[in-house]
Write an enzyme that holds these catalytic residues in place. Structure first.
Site, PDB file in Angstrom:
ATOM      1  N   LYS A   1      -2.683  14.247   7.237  1.00 40.79           N
ATOM      2  CA  LYS A   1      -2.790  13.295   5.784  1.00 40.79           C
ATOM      3  C   LYS A   1      -3.325  12.120   6.243  1.00 40.79           C
ATOM      4  CE  LYS A   1       0.759  12.811   2.696  1.00 40.79           C
ATOM      5  NZ  LYS A   1       0.657  11.252   2.517  1.00 40.79           N
TER       6      LYS A   1
ATOM      7  N   ARG B   1      -3.006   7.154  -4.275  1.00 41.29           N
ATOM      8  CA  ARG B   1      -2.504   5.944  -3.643  1.00 41.29           C
ATOM      9  C   ARG B   1      -4.128   5.675  -2.849  1.00 41.29           C
ATOM     10  NH1 ARG B   1      -0.724   0.835  -4.206  1.00 41.29           N
ATOM     11  NH2 ARG B   1      -0.792  -0.537  -2.255  1.00 41.29           N
TER      12      ARG B   1
ATOM     13  N   PRO C   1       2.048  -3.067  -4.923  1.00 34.67           N
ATOM     14  CA  PRO C   1       1.221  -3.863  -5.334  1.00 34.67           C
ATOM     15  C   PRO C   1      -0.309  -3.489  -4.195  1.00 34.67           C
ATOM     16  CG  PRO C   1       2.523  -4.618  -3.520  1.00 34.67           C
ATOM     17  CD  PRO C   1       2.538  -3.704  -4.111  1.00 34.67           C
ATOM     18  N   ILE C   2      -1.684  -4.744  -4.521  1.00 35.65           N
ATOM     19  CA  ILE C   2      -2.911  -4.151  -3.467  1.00 35.65           C
ATOM     20  C   ILE C   2      -2.937  -5.031  -3.946  1.00 35.65           C
ATOM     21  CG2 ILE C   2      -3.164  -1.696  -4.210  1.00 35.65           C
ATOM     22  CD1 ILE C   2      -5.215  -2.640  -6.175  1.00 35.65           C
ATOM     23  N   ASP C   3      -2.599  -6.532  -3.998  1.00 35.76           N
ATOM     24  CA  ASP C   3      -3.782  -8.102  -3.702  1.00 35.76           C
ATOM     25  C   ASP C   3      -3.887  -7.754  -2.396  1.00 35.76           C
ATOM     26  OD1 ASP C   3      -0.774  -7.531  -2.541  1.00 35.76           O
ATOM     27  OD2 ASP C   3      -0.775  -9.340  -1.821  1.00 35.76           O
ATOM     28  N   LEU C   4      -3.363  -7.498  -0.754  1.00 32.20           N
ATOM     29  CA  LEU C   4      -3.600  -7.365   0.285  1.00 32.20           C
ATOM     30  C   LEU C   4      -5.283  -7.305   0.237  1.00 32.20           C
ATOM     31  CD1 LEU C   4      -0.229  -6.976   2.941  1.00 32.20           C
ATOM     32  CD2 LEU C   4      -1.406  -9.711   2.004  1.00 32.20           C
TER      33      LEU C   4
ATOM     34  N   ASP D   1       8.798   6.847   5.645  1.00 33.99           N
ATOM     35  CA  ASP D   1       8.276   8.210   5.729  1.00 33.99           C
ATOM     36  C   ASP D   1       8.946   9.460   5.698  1.00 33.99           C
ATOM     37  OD1 ASP D   1       5.989   7.252   4.384  1.00 33.99           O
ATOM     38  OD2 ASP D   1       4.432   8.086   4.997  1.00 33.99           O
TER      39      ASP D   1
ATOM     40  N   ARG E   1       2.249  17.576  -2.025  1.00 34.16           N
ATOM     41  CA  ARG E   1       1.372  17.049  -1.896  1.00 34.16           C
ATOM     42  C   ARG E   1       0.707  16.298   0.069  1.00 34.16           C
ATOM     43  NH1 ARG E   1       1.582  11.350  -3.813  1.00 34.16           N
ATOM     44  NH2 ARG E   1       0.524  11.073  -2.766  1.00 34.16           N
TER      45      ARG E   1
HETATM   46  C1  EPZ Z   1       0.687   4.299   3.145  1.00 33.81           C
HETATM   47  O1  EPZ Z   1       0.755   3.491   2.282  1.00 33.81           O
HETATM   48  C2  EPZ Z   1       0.985   5.666   3.406  1.00 33.81           C
HETATM   49  N1  EPZ Z   1      -0.063   6.280   2.502  1.00 33.81           N
HETATM   50  C3  EPZ Z   1       2.400   5.771   2.682  1.00 33.81           C
HETATM   51  O2  EPZ Z   1       2.708   7.003   3.226  1.00 33.81           O
HETATM   52  C4  EPZ Z   1       3.335   4.460   4.042  1.00 33.81           C
HETATM   53  O3  EPZ Z   1       4.571   5.362   2.983  1.00 33.81           O
HETATM   54  C5  EPZ Z   1       3.178   3.453   4.180  1.00 33.81           C
HETATM   55  O4  EPZ Z   1       1.973   3.656   4.356  1.00 33.81           O
HETATM   56  C6  EPZ Z   1       3.373   2.196   5.403  1.00 33.81           C
HETATM   57  O5  EPZ Z   1       3.884   3.740   5.730  1.00 33.81           O
HETATM   58  C7  EPZ Z   1      -0.614   6.695   3.069  1.00 33.81           C
HETATM   59  O6  EPZ Z   1      -1.143   6.355   3.789  1.00 33.81           O
HETATM   60  C8  EPZ Z   1      -1.956   7.290   2.434  1.00 33.81           C
HETATM   61  P1  EPZ Z   1       0.979  -0.180   2.688  1.00 33.81           P
HETATM   62  P2  EPZ Z   1       0.210   2.038   1.769  1.00 33.81           P
HETATM   63  O7  EPZ Z   1       0.187  -1.113   2.119  1.00 33.81           O
HETATM   64  O8  EPZ Z   1      -1.022   2.397   2.297  1.00 33.81           O
HETATM   65  C9  EPZ Z   1       3.586  -4.177   1.153  1.00 33.81           C
HETATM   66  C10 EPZ Z   1       3.483   9.226   2.597  1.00 33.81           C
HETATM   67  O9  EPZ Z   1       4.854   9.656   1.928  1.00 33.81           O
HETATM   68  N2  EPZ Z   1       2.101  -4.457   0.229  1.00 33.81           N
HETATM   69  O10 EPZ Z   1       1.169  -0.827   3.771  1.00 33.81           O
HETATM   70  O11 EPZ Z   1      -0.205   2.167   0.568  1.00 33.81           O
HETATM   71  C11 EPZ Z   1       4.238  -2.887   0.306  1.00 33.81           C
HETATM   72  O12 EPZ Z   1       4.221  -2.714  -1.203  1.00 33.81           O
HETATM   73  C12 EPZ Z   1       3.312   8.259   2.003  1.00 33.81           C
HETATM   74  O13 EPZ Z   1       2.826   9.662   2.917  1.00 33.81           O
HETATM   75  C13 EPZ Z   1       1.960  -5.358  -0.400  1.00 33.81           C
HETATM   76  O14 EPZ Z   1       3.254  -6.229  -0.374  1.00 33.81           O
HETATM   77  O15 EPZ Z   1       1.384   1.372   2.256  1.00 33.81           O
HETATM   78  C14 EPZ Z   1       5.168  -2.384   0.993  1.00 33.81           C
HETATM   79  O16 EPZ Z   1       6.088  -2.927   0.932  1.00 33.81           O
HETATM   80  C15 EPZ Z   1       3.869   7.372   0.644  1.00 33.81           C
HETATM   81  N3  EPZ Z   1       0.403  -5.371  -0.830  1.00 33.81           N
HETATM   82  C16 EPZ Z   1       4.287  -2.489   2.629  1.00 33.81           C
HETATM   83  O17 EPZ Z   1       3.466  -3.824   2.442  1.00 33.81           O
HETATM   84  C17 EPZ Z   1      -0.723  -4.702  -0.621  1.00 33.81           C
HETATM   85  O18 EPZ Z   1      -1.664  -5.570  -1.076  1.00 33.81           O
HETATM   86  C18 EPZ Z   1       3.785  -1.949   2.792  1.00 33.81           C
HETATM   87  O19 EPZ Z   1       2.579  -1.310   2.510  1.00 33.81           O
HETATM   88  C19 EPZ Z   1      -0.082  -3.495   0.169  1.00 33.81           C
HETATM   89  C20 EPZ Z   1       0.722  -3.742   0.503  1.00 33.81           C
END
Ligand code: EPZ
Length: 420
Positions: free
Chosen positions: A22, A92, A122-125, A307, A399
């Protein structure tokens, strides 16, 4: 709303076939609008999140058809640039529309994303990376409005407080492939879905180096074309069924699973006492008593995946001794703990760690899934528990797992789906 009814205590035996990933498929589906030509993506799992992404494509004017596991996408008529709240709130990954639309037409209006409730996300990055490429970002009425007359390659660091971001890396890659000049991403996510996206974009004509390492370089190009691609097997689904097999002390061939994508999980399951062998058709896993407690620390790839945290926790609830499971990626992702404790587990949360004291057995109970992987953890708990477990709100599980009850029942589990 559907629920699962599980009569626990059945040993899993036989075969379970893994679907396409997925989280690897989602970026490819939206990246297909970066060209005007038809793309064909194979081994796409038919899941709620994938269907939501297809709906976003359709709202943007793209023709997309999922037939079996093959998705045909024709973006020639993709002339809209708004991903509305109703679709984006469900998932998301719909925030990927930002980078893809910026790359396609230099403008995007995308609602703030929803998705699993697993703590702050967050999505700040994402926004910082797109701004570095020259996009102007405004937030208005719950929408992110991004625009750029011209995207220009830039040097950026995408690391957040909990490590690199998968999503921010995806968004920046999709805009950078069409930007003028070179983009350098430092501390890029190294997850397999990033390598997969880079492979797809390269098939479309993009120039990318260093994918799968923390330093990625992207030389922008003017045009991309359509591509044919087959999605990698879902390593999280594979890990879930491997843990289910160990939890029931079973013996299962996890067909199509690839050990190279999940070494951290395999190492941990071996430490617990499972027997694991990779063959040409997948991974065979079996386990017998006694098993050993372990400490697990989640971290970005190639570390132990967040995950798979709830699933391994469910397993450890009945392994004698103390296991400590520390969550460093989504530090508040422990909603499943209270539900496991309702089934008789002994788990205490201490900061970012769950201290799991193995009990003799779990007893079936009515429980509720509150997020995708937490729900999978409850299924594993129910498979090993005494008597009947009823899991409600399994739309969360749907999902991310294709036909979960059919796959488990095919390997001997007593699990059925009923509509409430
Ligand atoms: C992806 O989410 C996956 N989703 C998640 O899987 C997975 O848990 C996660 O990566 C970590 O491996 C998809 O691929 C669709 P991140 P993503 O941005 O991209 C912080 C599942 O169960 N962060 O790598 O949203 C954030 O809060 C889902 O299938 C910021 O601080 O994760 C987290 O602590 C759930 N600022 C860390 O980074 C940002 O702008 C990693 O998040 C973005 C993220």
């Amino acid at each position: 709303m559907d629920k699962f009814i599980i009569n626990g205590g059945k040993r899993l035996e036989g075969e379970i076939t893994i679907s396409g990933s997925k989280n690897a498929a989602l970026p490819l589906v939206i990246a297909s609008i970066l060209s005007d030509e038809i793309s064909v993506i194979k081994n796409v799992p038919n899941l709620a999140d994938i269907r939501s992404m297809i709906l976003i494509l359709e709202v943007l004017g793209t023709d997309a058809r999922l037939e079996g596991s093959t998705l045909n996408i024709d973006p020639i008529k993709c002339d809209k640039y708004e991903a509305p709240y109703d679709l984006v709130r469900k998932m998301r990954a719909s925030v990927y529309a930002l980078g893809a639309l910026l790359g396609r037409c230099g403008k995007a209006r995308v609602s703030f994303p929803g998705g699993c409730v697993i703590g702050p996300r967050p999505i700040d990055l994402h926004l910082m990376g797109l701004e570095k490429l020259g996009a102007k970002i405004e937030i208005e009425h719950g929408y992110i409005i991004a625009s750029a007359d011209k995207l220009v390659g830039a040097d950026m660091l995408l690391r957040g407080p909990n490590g690199p971001s998968v999503g921010a890396t995806v968004n920046v890659m999709m805009a950078a492939v069409k930007a003028e000049g070179v983009t350098t991403i430092r501390e890029a996510s190294c997850e397999p879905q990033i390598i997969e996206l880079a492979g797809f974009l390269k098939d479309m004509g993009a120039q990318i180096e260093g994918e799968g390492t923390p330093l990625m370089k992207i030389q922008g190009v003017k045009e991309l074309h359509g591509a044919n691609h087959s999605v990698i097997p879902d390593r999280i689904e594979a890990a879930t069924y491997m843990i289910a097999a160990v939890s029931t002390r079973g013996n299962v061939l996890i067909k199509k699973a690839k050990a190279s994508l999940m070494e951290s999980v395999i190492d941990k399951l071996r430490e617990i006492g499972a027997n694991i062998a990779e063959g040409s058709d997948g991974i065979r896993i079996s386990a017998e008593n006694p098993l050993k407690p372990v400490d697990v620390r989640t971290s970005p790839y190639p570390g132990f995946p967040t995950d798979v945290q709830s699933q391994i926790m469910a397993l450890m609830t009945t392994v004698e001794g103390i296991s400590v499971i520390t969550e460093t990626v989504h530090p508040e992702r422990f909603m499943h703990v209270s539900e496991l404790n309702r089934m008789g587990a002994d788990i205490k949360i201490e900061g970012q760690s769950a201290v799991v004291k193995g009990v003799d057995y779990l007893s079936g109970a009515p429980v509720m899934a509150s997020e995708l992987r937490g729900g999978a953890g409850l299924v594993i708990a129910g498979l090993g528990a005494d008597n009947q477990t009823v899991i409600s709100r399994i739309y969360h599980v749907d999902r991310g797992y294709e036909h979960m009850e059919q796959k488990l029942a095919g390997a001997g589990a007593d699990i059925v789906r009923v509509s409430e």
